[in-house]
Design an enzyme around this catalytic site. Structure first.
Site, PDB file in Angstrom:
ATOM      1  N   GLY A 119     -12.042  -5.238   1.468  1.00 58.51           N
ATOM      2  CA  GLY A 119     -13.561  -4.620   1.520  1.00 58.51           C
ATOM      3  C   GLY A 119     -14.255  -3.868   0.395  1.00 58.51           C
ATOM      4  N   ARG A 156       0.897  -1.039  -0.094  1.00 57.51           N
ATOM      5  CA  ARG A 156       0.106   0.008   0.161  1.00 57.51           C
ATOM      6  C   ARG A 156       0.882   1.154   0.060  1.00 57.51           C
ATOM      7  NH1 ARG A 156      -4.915  -1.783   4.029  1.00 57.51           N
ATOM      8  NH2 ARG A 156      -6.368  -2.323   2.415  1.00 57.51           N
ATOM      9  N   GLY A 180      -7.988  -8.677  -0.428  1.00 62.57           N
ATOM     10  CA  GLY A 180      -8.187  -9.607   0.572  1.00 62.57           C
ATOM     11  C   GLY A 180      -7.103 -10.712   0.511  1.00 62.57           C
ATOM     12  N   LYS A 238     -17.042 -18.248   3.147  1.00 66.97           N
ATOM     13  CA  LYS A 238     -18.682 -18.245   3.657  1.00 66.97           C
ATOM     14  C   LYS A 238     -19.436 -17.884   2.378  1.00 66.97           C
ATOM     15  CE  LYS A 238     -18.029 -17.065   8.346  1.00 66.97           C
ATOM     16  NZ  LYS A 238     -17.517 -15.812   8.334  1.00 66.97           N
TER      17      LYS A 238
HETATM   18  N1  LIG Z   1     -12.653 -25.327   2.506  1.00 68.16           N
HETATM   19  C1  LIG Z   1     -12.303 -24.490   3.506  1.00 68.16           C
HETATM   20  N2  LIG Z   1     -12.708 -24.524   4.761  1.00 68.16           N
HETATM   21  C2  LIG Z   1     -12.584 -23.551   5.734  1.00 68.16           C
HETATM   22  N3  LIG Z   1     -12.289 -22.372   5.320  1.00 68.16           N
HETATM   23  C3  LIG Z   1     -11.624 -22.213   4.110  1.00 68.16           C
HETATM   24  C4  LIG Z   1     -11.870 -23.179   3.015  1.00 68.16           C
HETATM   25  N4  LIG Z   1     -11.263 -22.802   2.043  1.00 68.16           N
HETATM   26  C5  LIG Z   1     -10.884 -21.351   2.337  1.00 68.16           C
HETATM   27  N5  LIG Z   1     -11.256 -21.124   3.526  1.00 68.16           N
HETATM   28  C6  LIG Z   1     -10.885 -19.832   4.172  1.00 68.16           C
HETATM   29  O1  LIG Z   1     -11.266 -18.776   3.637  1.00 68.16           O
HETATM   30  C7  LIG Z   1     -10.533 -17.703   4.159  1.00 68.16           C
HETATM   31  C8  LIG Z   1     -10.891 -16.425   3.228  1.00 68.16           C
HETATM   32  O2  LIG Z   1     -12.088 -16.162   3.010  1.00 68.16           O
HETATM   33  P1  LIG Z   1     -12.691 -14.728   2.733  1.00 68.16           P
HETATM   34  O3  LIG Z   1     -12.507 -13.724   3.717  1.00 68.16           O
HETATM   35  O4  LIG Z   1     -13.901 -14.760   2.201  1.00 68.16           O
HETATM   36  O5  LIG Z   1     -11.694 -14.447   1.516  1.00 68.16           O
HETATM   37  P2  LIG Z   1     -11.212 -13.247   0.822  1.00 68.16           P
HETATM   38  O6  LIG Z   1     -10.493 -12.602   2.267  1.00 68.16           O
HETATM   39  O7  LIG Z   1     -10.391 -13.383  -0.193  1.00 68.16           O
HETATM   40  O8  LIG Z   1     -12.126 -12.200   0.645  1.00 68.16           O
HETATM   41  C9  LIG Z   1      -9.320 -18.081   4.239  1.00 68.16           C
HETATM   42  O9  LIG Z   1      -8.634 -17.786   5.569  1.00 68.16           O
HETATM   43  C10 LIG Z   1      -9.246 -19.460   3.918  1.00 68.16           C
HETATM   44  O10 LIG Z   1      -8.657 -20.444   5.016  1.00 68.16           O
HETATM   45  O1  LIG Z   2      -7.517  -2.632   5.332  1.00 67.24           O
HETATM   46  C1  LIG Z   2      -8.369  -2.207   4.953  1.00 67.24           C
HETATM   47  O2  LIG Z   2      -9.644  -2.881   4.446  1.00 67.24           O
HETATM   48  P1  LIG Z   2      -9.495  -4.458   4.050  1.00 67.24           P
HETATM   49  O3  LIG Z   2      -8.674  -5.255   5.173  1.00 67.24           O
HETATM   50  O4  LIG Z   2     -10.687  -4.780   3.910  1.00 67.24           O
HETATM   51  O5  LIG Z   2      -8.752  -4.281   2.682  1.00 67.24           O
HETATM   52  C2  LIG Z   2      -8.519  -0.798   4.848  1.00 67.24           C
HETATM   53  O6  LIG Z   2      -7.440  -0.004   5.311  1.00 67.24           O
HETATM   54  C3  LIG Z   2      -9.991  -0.052   5.602  1.00 67.24           C
HETATM   55  O7  LIG Z   2      -9.655  -0.406   6.970  1.00 67.24           O
HETATM   56  P2  LIG Z   2     -10.857  -0.717   8.006  1.00 67.24           P
HETATM   57  O8  LIG Z   2     -11.688  -1.934   7.554  1.00 67.24           O
HETATM   58  O9  LIG Z   2     -10.373  -0.585   9.369  1.00 67.24           O
HETATM   59  O10 LIG Z   2     -11.890   0.456   7.565  1.00 67.24           O
END
Ligand SMILES: Nc1ncnc2c1ncn2[C@@H]1O[C@H](COP(=O)(O)OP(=O)(O)O)[C@@H](O)[C@H]1O
Ligand SMILES: O=C(OP(=O)(O)O)[C@H](O)COP(=O)(O)O
Length: 405
Positions: free
Chosen positions: A385, A41, A362, A206
């Site tokens: 997010g 970043r 993410g 999820k």
């Molecule tokens: N089969 C699975 N069972 C449980 N958790 C899983 C599975 N596949 C992936 N995950 C978990 O999903 C998490 C990411 O989910 P999410 O936050 O929805 O994704 P992103 O951050 O890419 O949007 C990871 O920590 C991963 O370990």
């Molecule tokens: O790390 C951030 O978001 P992200 O983890 O969803 O990429 C941004 O800096 C926003 O932070 P916040 O979710 O505490 O408002």
């Protein structure tokens, strides 16, 4: 949301000697010794800052770090100063100074000392609770520091906070920085007007956290590949045994609806045909490969299998644009990272063949970086997010507040 005015519209005459309030997202991970463990970043913020410096602006940088409740030393932005100075170039290092605050008389005095082309980093704007409340009086105090506003904090653009939204009301022009522009070009532009065939890969834990994304993408894609923990809700909805895999019981009906919607829209929705299962949720779990529809009791699916990887790869071979959000398995455990790594490698190879590959923030970004493939992709989002909300078709308040082009 129409196009927004960009910092590139501002020339030397608009910028020379002007105080520019630049909201950046320097919310980076720090270790226990306050060392930056991922500076993506910070690097992403550099082009806008350099542009402003080169055009003689007095750059005032503002960011949050973490989610502090009041002034909290471990959330100070001070550890960012050396890396920022380094990235901005030696000749300007001396002008990267640190204010101990982000509003008030002392900060105003410091701002008055910024030379043309110099940079001042303000302290964590979330040390004031008024920031997240989008308090207009606080936004006015931030605005008092500057003449114009640039928002380059894509990662925080889904927050309507004082420094991301409120302040834009009091500073004109209010424009998007280069990073913000690039993120919007890819995540809105490429997704709403993609080179076809267009595929989306959605994974992660999820269904509930991805419903909006899946529904919105179903309107646009030709192919939808699903992986990660969410697939077991789909399999259970179809009457298959999923053992102790992650299932959201209250989303079974929704999963069926999504499958039907895909059919009705002519979207080719692919679920993994085989999965790697584990006898516990742990890095050292025993594992084996089974058909995705026949998971024994007491076992849970933690990754997609080789057959699924092959089917997904073949489907991706036909595409011109691919967007990926969410890992294919529990990639944090080496044993269950193969599916995610294979998809990352596949996208890297496709990029090399001219396919537009977009990684939507993410954990998927973390996975691509872990595989050392980040520089191979067309675009990697700096916002988790924020990119999810964009992909869901939502409008980001931090963008909406900017001047129309
Ligand atoms: N089969 C699975 N069972 C449980 N958790 C899983 C599975 N596949 C992936 N995950 C978990 O999903 C998490 C990411 O989910 P999410 O936050 O929805 O994704 P992103 O951050 O890419 O949007 C990871 O920590 C991963 O370990
Ligand atoms: O790390 C951030 O978001 P992200 O983890 O969803 O990429 C941004 O800096 C926003 O932070 P916040 O979710 O505490 O408002």
């Amino acid at each position: 949301m129409g196009a927004k005015r960009s910092v590139s519209d501002l020339k030397e005459a608009d910028l020379k000697g002007k105080r520019v309030f630049v909201r950046v997202d320097l919310n980076v991970p720090l270790d226990d010794n306050l060392k930056i463990t991922d500076d993506t970043r910070v690097r992403a913020a550099v082009p806008t800052i350099k542009y402003l410096m080169q055009h003689g602006a007095k750059v005032i940088l503002s960011s949050h770090l973490g989610r502090p409740k009041g002034v909290t030393p471990k959330y100070s932005l001070k550890p960012l100063v050396p890396r920022l100075s380094e990235l901005l170039g030696v000749e300007v290092c001396s002008s990267v100074k640190m204010a101990d605050d982000c509003i008030g008389e002392e900060v105003q005095k410091l701002v008055a000392t910024i030379p043309d082309g110099g940079v001042l980093l303000l302290e964590n704007v979330r040390f004031y609770k008024e920031e997240e409340k989008n308090d207009p009086e606080f936004a006015k105090k931030l605005a008092l520091l500057a003449d114009l506003y640039v928002n380059d904090a894509f990662g925080t653009a889904h927050r309507a906070h004082a420094s991301t939204e409120g302040v834009a009301k009091y500073l004109k022009p209010s424009v998007a920085g280069f990073l913000m522009q690039k993120e919007l070009d890819y995540l809105v532009g490429a997704v709403s007007n993609p080179k076809k065939p267009f595929a989306a890969i959605v994974g992660g834990s999820k269904v509930s956290s991805k419903i909006g994304v899946i529904e919105s993408l179903l309107e646009k894609v030709d192919i939808l590949l699903l992986g990660g923990g969410m697939i077991f809700t789909f399999y259970k909805a179809q009457g298959h045994s999923v053992g102790s895999s992650l299932v959201e019981e209250d989303k079974l009906e929704l999963a069926t609806t999504l499958i039907e919607k895909a059919k009705a829209k002519g979207v080719s929705l692919l679920l993994p045909t085989d999965v790697v299962i584990a006898d516990k949720f742990a890095a050292d779990a025993n594992s084996k490969l089974v058909p995705a529809t026949a998971i024994p009791d007491g076992w849970m699916g933690l990754d997609i299998g080789p057959d699924a990887i092959k089917t997904f790869s073949e489907a991706l071979d036909t595409t011109k644009t691919v967007i990926w959000n969410g890992p294919m398995g529990v990639f944090e455990f080496e044993k269950f990272a193969v599916g995610t790594e294979s998809i990352a490698k596949k996208l890297a190879a496709l990029s090399g063949k001219g396919v537009t590959t977009i990684i939507g923030g993410g954990d998927s970004v973390a996975a691509v970086e872990k595989a050392g493939l980040a520089d191979k992709m067309s675009h990697i989002s700096t916002g988790g997010g924020a990119s999810l909300e964009l992909l869901e078709g939502k409008t980001l308040p931090g963008v909406l507040a900017l001047d129309d082009a």
